[in-house]
Design a protein around this motif. Structure first.
Motif, PDB file in Angstrom:
ATOM      1  N   ILE A   1     -37.682 -22.926  23.572  1.00  0.00           N
ATOM      2  CA  ILE A   1     -37.925 -23.822  24.687  1.00  0.00           C
ATOM      3  C   ILE A   1     -36.916 -24.956  24.623  1.00  0.00           C
ATOM      4  CG2 ILE A   1     -39.680 -25.150  23.422  1.00  0.00           C
ATOM      5  CD1 ILE A   1     -41.059 -25.527  26.210  1.00  0.00           C
ATOM      6  N   THR A   2     -36.402 -25.338  25.767  1.00  0.00           N
ATOM      7  CA  THR A   2     -35.493 -26.482  25.838  1.00  0.00           C
ATOM      8  C   THR A   2     -36.254 -27.702  26.339  1.00  0.00           C
ATOM      9  OG1 THR A   2     -34.808 -25.996  28.107  1.00  0.00           O
ATOM     10  CG2 THR A   2     -33.522 -24.994  26.325  1.00  0.00           C
ATOM     11  N   GLY A   3     -35.731 -28.862  25.997  1.00  0.00           N
ATOM     12  CA  GLY A   3     -36.371 -30.092  26.443  1.00  0.00           C
ATOM     13  C   GLY A   3     -35.373 -31.225  26.552  1.00  0.00           C
TER      14      GLY A   3
ATOM     15  N   TYR B   1     -45.514 -22.445  22.526  1.00  0.00           N
ATOM     16  CA  TYR B   1     -44.619 -23.556  22.830  1.00  0.00           C
ATOM     17  C   TYR B   1     -45.367 -24.842  23.187  1.00  0.00           C
ATOM     18  CZ  TYR B   1     -45.122 -21.704  27.644  1.00  0.00           C
ATOM     19  OH  TYR B   1     -45.603 -21.226  28.837  1.00  0.00           O
ATOM     20  N   ASP B   2     -46.571 -24.726  23.726  1.00  0.00           N
ATOM     21  CA  ASP B   2     -47.344 -25.936  24.015  1.00  0.00           C
ATOM     22  C   ASP B   2     -47.659 -26.716  22.741  1.00  0.00           C
ATOM     23  OD1 ASP B   2     -47.417 -25.607  26.768  1.00  0.00           O
ATOM     24  OD2 ASP B   2     -49.269 -24.437  26.727  1.00  0.00           O
ATOM     25  N   ASP B   3     -48.010 -26.004  21.668  1.00  0.00           N
ATOM     26  CA  ASP B   3     -48.305 -26.661  20.400  1.00  0.00           C
ATOM     27  C   ASP B   3     -47.043 -27.250  19.768  1.00  0.00           C
ATOM     28  OD1 ASP B   3     -51.024 -25.876  20.589  1.00  0.00           O
ATOM     29  OD2 ASP B   3     -50.486 -23.890  19.827  1.00  0.00           O
ATOM     30  N   VAL B   4     -45.926 -26.545  19.900  1.00  0.00           N
ATOM     31  CA  VAL B   4     -44.656 -27.044  19.368  1.00  0.00           C
ATOM     32  C   VAL B   4     -44.248 -28.323  20.096  1.00  0.00           C
ATOM     33  CG1 VAL B   4     -42.208 -26.514  19.072  1.00  0.00           C
ATOM     34  CG2 VAL B   4     -43.921 -24.742  18.644  1.00  0.00           C
ATOM     35  N   ILE B   5     -44.409 -28.338  21.405  1.00  0.00           N
ATOM     36  CA  ILE B   5     -44.109 -29.529  22.199  1.00  0.00           C
ATOM     37  C   ILE B   5     -44.943 -30.711  21.734  1.00  0.00           C
ATOM     38  CG2 ILE B   5     -44.432 -30.552  24.493  1.00  0.00           C
ATOM     39  CD1 ILE B   5     -43.605 -27.820  25.660  1.00  0.00           C
ATOM     40  N   GLU B   6     -46.223 -30.475  21.551  1.00  0.00           N
ATOM     41  CA  GLU B   6     -47.122 -31.554  21.122  1.00  0.00           C
ATOM     42  C   GLU B   6     -46.697 -32.114  19.770  1.00  0.00           C
ATOM     43  OE1 GLU B   6     -51.915 -32.235  20.262  1.00  0.00           O
ATOM     44  OE2 GLU B   6     -51.197 -30.363  21.163  1.00  0.00           O
ATOM     45  N   GLU B   7     -46.290 -31.226  18.869  1.00  0.00           N
ATOM     46  CA  GLU B   7     -45.879 -31.661  17.530  1.00  0.00           C
ATOM     47  C   GLU B   7     -44.603 -32.506  17.589  1.00  0.00           C
ATOM     48  OE1 GLU B   7     -45.094 -29.702  13.088  1.00  0.00           O
ATOM     49  OE2 GLU B   7     -45.553 -28.404  14.813  1.00  0.00           O
ATOM     50  N   ILE B   8     -43.636 -32.073  18.382  1.00  0.00           N
ATOM     51  CA  ILE B   8     -42.385 -32.829  18.493  1.00  0.00           C
ATOM     52  C   ILE B   8     -42.633 -34.191  19.124  1.00  0.00           C
ATOM     53  CG2 ILE B   8     -40.125 -32.906  19.622  1.00  0.00           C
ATOM     54  CD1 ILE B   8     -40.009 -29.854  19.330  1.00  0.00           C
ATOM     55  N   GLU B   9     -43.392 -34.237  20.194  1.00  0.00           N
ATOM     56  CA  GLU B   9     -43.642 -35.511  20.870  1.00  0.00           C
ATOM     57  C   GLU B   9     -44.360 -36.489  19.960  1.00  0.00           C
ATOM     58  OE1 GLU B   9     -45.467 -35.262  24.670  1.00  0.00           O
ATOM     59  OE2 GLU B   9     -43.873 -34.031  25.560  1.00  0.00           O
ATOM     60  N   ALA B  10     -45.344 -36.007  19.207  1.00  0.00           N
ATOM     61  CA  ALA B  10     -46.067 -36.893  18.290  1.00  0.00           C
ATOM     62  C   ALA B  10     -45.138 -37.461  17.234  1.00  0.00           C
ATOM     63  CB  ALA B  10     -47.226 -36.132  17.641  1.00  0.00           C
TER      64      ALA B  10
ATOM     65  N   LYS C   1     -39.248 -34.164  29.024  1.00  0.00           N
ATOM     66  CA  LYS C   1     -39.331 -33.138  30.059  1.00  0.00           C
ATOM     67  C   LYS C   1     -39.024 -31.807  29.390  1.00  0.00           C
ATOM     68  CE  LYS C   1     -37.303 -31.416  34.368  1.00  0.00           C
ATOM     69  NZ  LYS C   1     -36.204 -31.570  35.359  1.00  0.00           N
ATOM     70  N   TRP C   2     -39.959 -30.858  29.497  1.00  0.00           N
ATOM     71  CA  TRP C   2     -39.856 -29.617  28.738  1.00  0.00           C
ATOM     72  C   TRP C   2     -39.679 -28.398  29.639  1.00  0.00           C
ATOM     73  CZ3 TRP C   2     -39.126 -29.874  23.700  1.00  0.00           C
ATOM     74  CH2 TRP C   2     -39.553 -31.022  23.024  1.00  0.00           C
ATOM     75  N   GLY C   3     -38.941 -27.431  29.109  1.00  0.00           N
ATOM     76  CA  GLY C   3     -38.796 -26.134  29.762  1.00  0.00           C
ATOM     77  C   GLY C   3     -38.092 -26.220  31.096  1.00  0.00           C
ATOM     78  N   GLY C   4     -38.400 -25.275  31.930  1.00  0.00           N
ATOM     79  CA  GLY C   4     -37.752 -25.148  33.229  1.00  0.00           C
ATOM     80  C   GLY C   4     -37.732 -23.689  33.626  1.00  0.00           C
ATOM     81  N   THR C   5     -37.351 -23.429  34.856  1.00  0.00           N
ATOM     82  CA  THR C   5     -37.311 -22.059  35.353  1.00  0.00           C
ATOM     83  C   THR C   5     -35.897 -21.538  35.538  1.00  0.00           C
ATOM     84  OG1 THR C   5     -37.438 -22.865  37.632  1.00  0.00           O
ATOM     85  CG2 THR C   5     -39.518 -22.331  36.535  1.00  0.00           C
ATOM     86  N   SER C   6     -34.891 -22.361  35.186  1.00  0.00           N
ATOM     87  CA  SER C   6     -33.508 -21.932  35.376  1.00  0.00           C
ATOM     88  C   SER C   6     -32.568 -22.903  34.699  1.00  0.00           C
ATOM     89  CB  SER C   6     -33.170 -21.854  36.870  1.00  0.00           C
ATOM     90  OG  SER C   6     -31.777 -21.700  37.060  1.00  0.00           O
ATOM     91  N   MET C   7     -31.648 -22.374  33.895  1.00  0.00           N
ATOM     92  CA  MET C   7     -30.602 -23.226  33.325  1.00  0.00           C
ATOM     93  C   MET C   7     -29.620 -23.675  34.395  1.00  0.00           C
ATOM     94  SD  MET C   7     -31.245 -23.570  30.069  1.00  0.00           S
ATOM     95  CE  MET C   7     -29.902 -23.666  28.904  1.00  0.00           C
ATOM     96  N   ILE C   8     -29.571 -22.940  35.508  1.00  0.00           N
ATOM     97  CA  ILE C   8     -28.671 -23.296  36.604  1.00  0.00           C
ATOM     98  C   ILE C   8     -29.318 -24.343  37.504  1.00  0.00           C
ATOM     99  CG2 ILE C   8     -27.532 -22.454  38.688  1.00  0.00           C
ATOM    100  CD1 ILE C   8     -27.157 -19.766  37.274  1.00  0.00           C
ATOM    101  N   GLU C   9     -30.568 -24.098  37.907  1.00  0.00           N
ATOM    102  CA  GLU C   9     -31.209 -24.943  38.911  1.00  0.00           C
ATOM    103  C   GLU C   9     -31.774 -26.231  38.337  1.00  0.00           C
ATOM    104  OE1 GLU C   9     -30.996 -24.235  42.054  1.00  0.00           O
ATOM    105  OE2 GLU C   9     -30.082 -22.264  41.759  1.00  0.00           O
ATOM    106  N   ASP C  10     -32.436 -26.172  37.196  1.00  0.00           N
ATOM    107  CA  ASP C  10     -33.069 -27.382  36.659  1.00  0.00           C
ATOM    108  C   ASP C  10     -32.776 -27.624  35.176  1.00  0.00           C
ATOM    109  OD1 ASP C  10     -34.657 -25.408  35.575  1.00  0.00           O
ATOM    110  OD2 ASP C  10     -36.408 -25.874  36.772  1.00  0.00           O
ATOM    111  N   ARG C  11     -31.761 -26.932  34.644  1.00  0.00           N
ATOM    112  CA  ARG C  11     -31.276 -27.175  33.286  1.00  0.00           C
ATOM    113  C   ARG C  11     -32.402 -27.100  32.263  1.00  0.00           C
ATOM    114  NH1 ARG C  11     -27.627 -32.425  33.158  1.00  0.00           N
ATOM    115  NH2 ARG C  11     -26.539 -31.344  31.488  1.00  0.00           N
ATOM    116  N   GLY C  12     -33.096 -25.991  32.281  1.00  0.00           N
ATOM    117  CA  GLY C  12     -34.158 -25.791  31.312  1.00  0.00           C
ATOM    118  C   GLY C  12     -34.641 -24.359  31.318  1.00  0.00           C
ATOM    119  N   GLU C  13     -35.254 -23.933  30.194  1.00  0.00           N
ATOM    120  CA  GLU C  13     -35.734 -22.562  30.095  1.00  0.00           C
ATOM    121  C   GLU C  13     -36.828 -22.468  29.049  1.00  0.00           C
ATOM    122  OE1 GLU C  13     -32.411 -20.142  28.939  1.00  0.00           O
ATOM    123  OE2 GLU C  13     -32.491 -20.766  26.847  1.00  0.00           O
TER     124      GLU C  13
END
Length: 428
Positions: free
Chosen positions: A192-194, A290-299, A319-331
Motif C-alpha cells: 500500500i502506498t501513502g 492493510y487497514d491494520d498496517v495503516i493504523e500501526e504506522i499512523e500511531a 492519505k492512504w492507497g488509491g485506485t491509480s498511480m496515474i490518476e491519484d498517485r496511489g495504489e
C-alpha cells in the motif's frame, strides 16, 4: 470423450498457432503508463472468447481501457465448482532510448526464446490460457461448473481492474492468476502506498529563519522539510522494529519495509518550506491487513510528532492507497496465501507434476499482482504463470519457449480435470 494425451499432443503440434496468438497480443502497444490504449487488444480477446461461445461482459475502467469478462455457464452448475482465470493485458512502459535488439511489438523467436514487450509479464500467460481453452472447446470438452475468463487492465499502475470484476459480482470457488511466477504456485505479500504531509499555517521569508531557530528570536515556526526528516527517522525505526518482530513463511527476514520513495516540499528558495509531503510504499505480510498496517504506522508517527514541540501542534496528515498511480498517485495490492489443502491447488500440483515430472515449487512472490483483489473478495487464489521476474519490465523482455509450451500443457491438464469434476463442490 477425447483423452488428455491427445490434447497434450495437439498443444505440441499447434505450437506455431499459439505463437501467432501471442504475437497478435504483443503487437498491441498496451503500454501503461500512459494507458488508455487497450481497447483494440480487448476487442481482440472479446472476439477470441466469443468464437468459443463465451458470453461477453465489458465495461470501461477508464476511457480507452475496457475490462472484458467471458463466461461459460457450466453443464452441471449445481454440483460443480466454478473457476476464474485472470490476467492483465497492459504491459510495462518503454523508456526513451532503450536499446531493444528486436521490435518490442513484434514477437521474435531466437535461440529458443520469445522476445517482445509483455511476453513474460504477462501476455505469454494470457496466450497460453486462451489457447488451452480453444483446444478444449474444439475437442468438445466443456466445463461442468461456471467458468469466467477475466482480461483486465490497470495492473501495471495499480488501477485494479480485477477489483472492479469483484465489485461487478464475479465470484468463483477458485481463481488462477496467470501472471509471472516461473511456473511456481505462489501467494504474495501486500503493498500500500501513502502520503504523509506536514504543513505550516504560516509562511515565513527566508530572512526570518534566524528568528525561528535561534535563542531570543521570538518567532514560533518551523521548516516543513526539516520536520519531515524526523518523520522519516521515525519510519526507519518502525521498519527496523518490524524486521525484528514480524516474520512470515516464504519471505526473507525484513520483508516488511517502509520505503520513503518521493518527497515534495517548499515553494521557493526565498521562503522557509511551509509544506512537505512524503510518498511511502509499504510492504506487509499475508497474515496482516492493510487497514491494520495503516493504523500501526499512523500511531507510531503521531507518537513521534508528540515528542516534537512544533509537530505536536501541527500534526502530520495521512492519505492512504488509491485506485491509480496515474490518476491519484496511489495504489493497493492486498496480500494472499495459498492453501495447499485446497482441492484446486492439489489438482494444479498434479497437473504440473504430470507435465514437468516434479511437483511445482510453492513459494511467495517477492512482487505483487491482482491476485490480492481476488483473495480480498473471498476467492481462494493461486498465482501461477510462465516467465521470470528478471524479464518482467526488462529491455529485450523474453520468455523461454519451452516453458510457455509446458505451461500451456499444464493448464490443459488442469482444465481437462477441473471441467469434468462433479459432486465435489461441498468439499471445496
Amino acid at each position: 470423450m477425447i483423452q488428455l494425451e491427445e490434447l497434450l499432443q495437439r498443444v505440441e503440434e499447434k505450437e506455431e498457432e499459439m505463437h501467432q496468438l501471442l504475437g497478435d497480443l504483443v503487437a498491441f502497444p498496451t503500454l501503461s503508463p500512459p494507458a488508455r490504449n487497450a481497447a483494440e487488444a480487448q476487442q481482440y480477446i472479446e472476439e477470441y472468447l466469443s468464437r468459443m461461445d463465451f458470453e461477453i461482459d465489458t465495461w470501461e475502467l477508464y476511457p480507452g481501457d475496457p475490462i472484458v469478462v467471458g463466461t461459460k455457464k457450466g453443464t452441471d452448475r449445481e454440483h460443480s465448482r466454478s473457476l476464474i482465470l485472470n490476467g492483465h493485458i497492459d504491459v510495462a512502459a518503454l523508456d526513451e532510448g532503450e536499446s531493444w535488439e528486436h521490435d518490442p511489438f513484434t514477437l521474435t523467436l531466437k535461440d529458443d526464446r520469445l522476445y517482445g514487450r509483455g511476453t513474460a509479464d504477462m501476455k505469454g500467460g494470457m496466450a497460453a490460457v486462451l489457447f488451452a481453452l480453444k483446444l478444449l472447446h474444439e475437442a468438445g470438452v466443456e466445463p461442468a461448473g461456471d467458468l469466467h475468463v477475466q482480461s483486465v487492465v490497470g495492473e501495471e499502475v495499480g488501477e485494479a481492474g480485477t477489483k472492479s470484476c469483484g465489485e461487478r459480482g464475479y465470484h468463483a470457488d477458485l481463481a488462477i492468476v496467470a501472471d509471472t511466477s516461473n511456473c511456481a504456485i505462489q501467494g504474495q505479500g501486500g503493498v500500500i502506498t501513502g502520503w504523509i504531509t506536514i504543513e505550516s499555517p504560516e509562511t515565513f521569508h527566508d530572512a526570518e529563519r534566524r528568528s525561528i531557530i535561534h535563542a531570543g528570536g521570538g518567532r514560533y515556526g518551523a521548516g516543513a522539510i526539516e520536520k519531515m526528516m524526523k518523520i522519516i527517522q521515525s519510519l526507519q525505526e518502525l521498519e527496523r522494529h518490524w524486521a525484528v518482530t514480524k516474520s512470515s513463511p516464504g519471505f526473507p527476514p525484513g520483508s516488511t519495509t517502509i520505503n520513503p520513495a518521493v518527497i515534495e516540499g517548499g515553494r521557493h528558495a526565498a521562503f522557509i518550506a511551509d509544506r512537505c509531503a512524503l510518498w511511502i510504499t509499504v510492504h506487509y505480510y499475508p497474515e496482516e491487513h492493510y487497514d491494520d498496517v495503516i493504523e500501526e504506522i499512523e500511531a507510531h508517527v503521531r507518537a513521534a510528532a508528540q515528542a516534537d514541540p512544533w509537530l505536536k501542534n501541527h500534526a502530520p496528515q495521512f492519505k492512504w492507497g488509491g485506485t491509480s498511480m496515474i490518476e491519484d498517485r496511489g495504489e493497493i495490492f492486498p496480500a494472499f496465501s495459498v492453501d495447499p489443502a485446497h482441492p484446486g491447488v492439489q489438482q494444479l500440483q498434479q497437473a504440473h507434476k504430470t507435465i514437468h515430472g516434479t511437483p511445482a515449487e510453492t513459494s511467495m512472490s517477492p512482487t505483487v499482482t491482482d491476485g490480492g483483489w481476488l483473495s480480498e473478495a473471498g476467492i481462494p487464489t493461486i498465482l501461477y504463470g510462465p516467465g521470470t521476474l528478471d524479464q518482467a519490465h526488462a529491455v529485450n523482455e523474453s520468455l523461454d519457449r519451452r516453458q510457455l509450451l509446458d505451461y500451456t500443457k499444464t493448464m490443459m491438464a488442469f482444465l481437462y480435470d477441473w471441467f469434468q469434476q462433479t459432486d465435489d463442490k461441498e468439499e471445496a
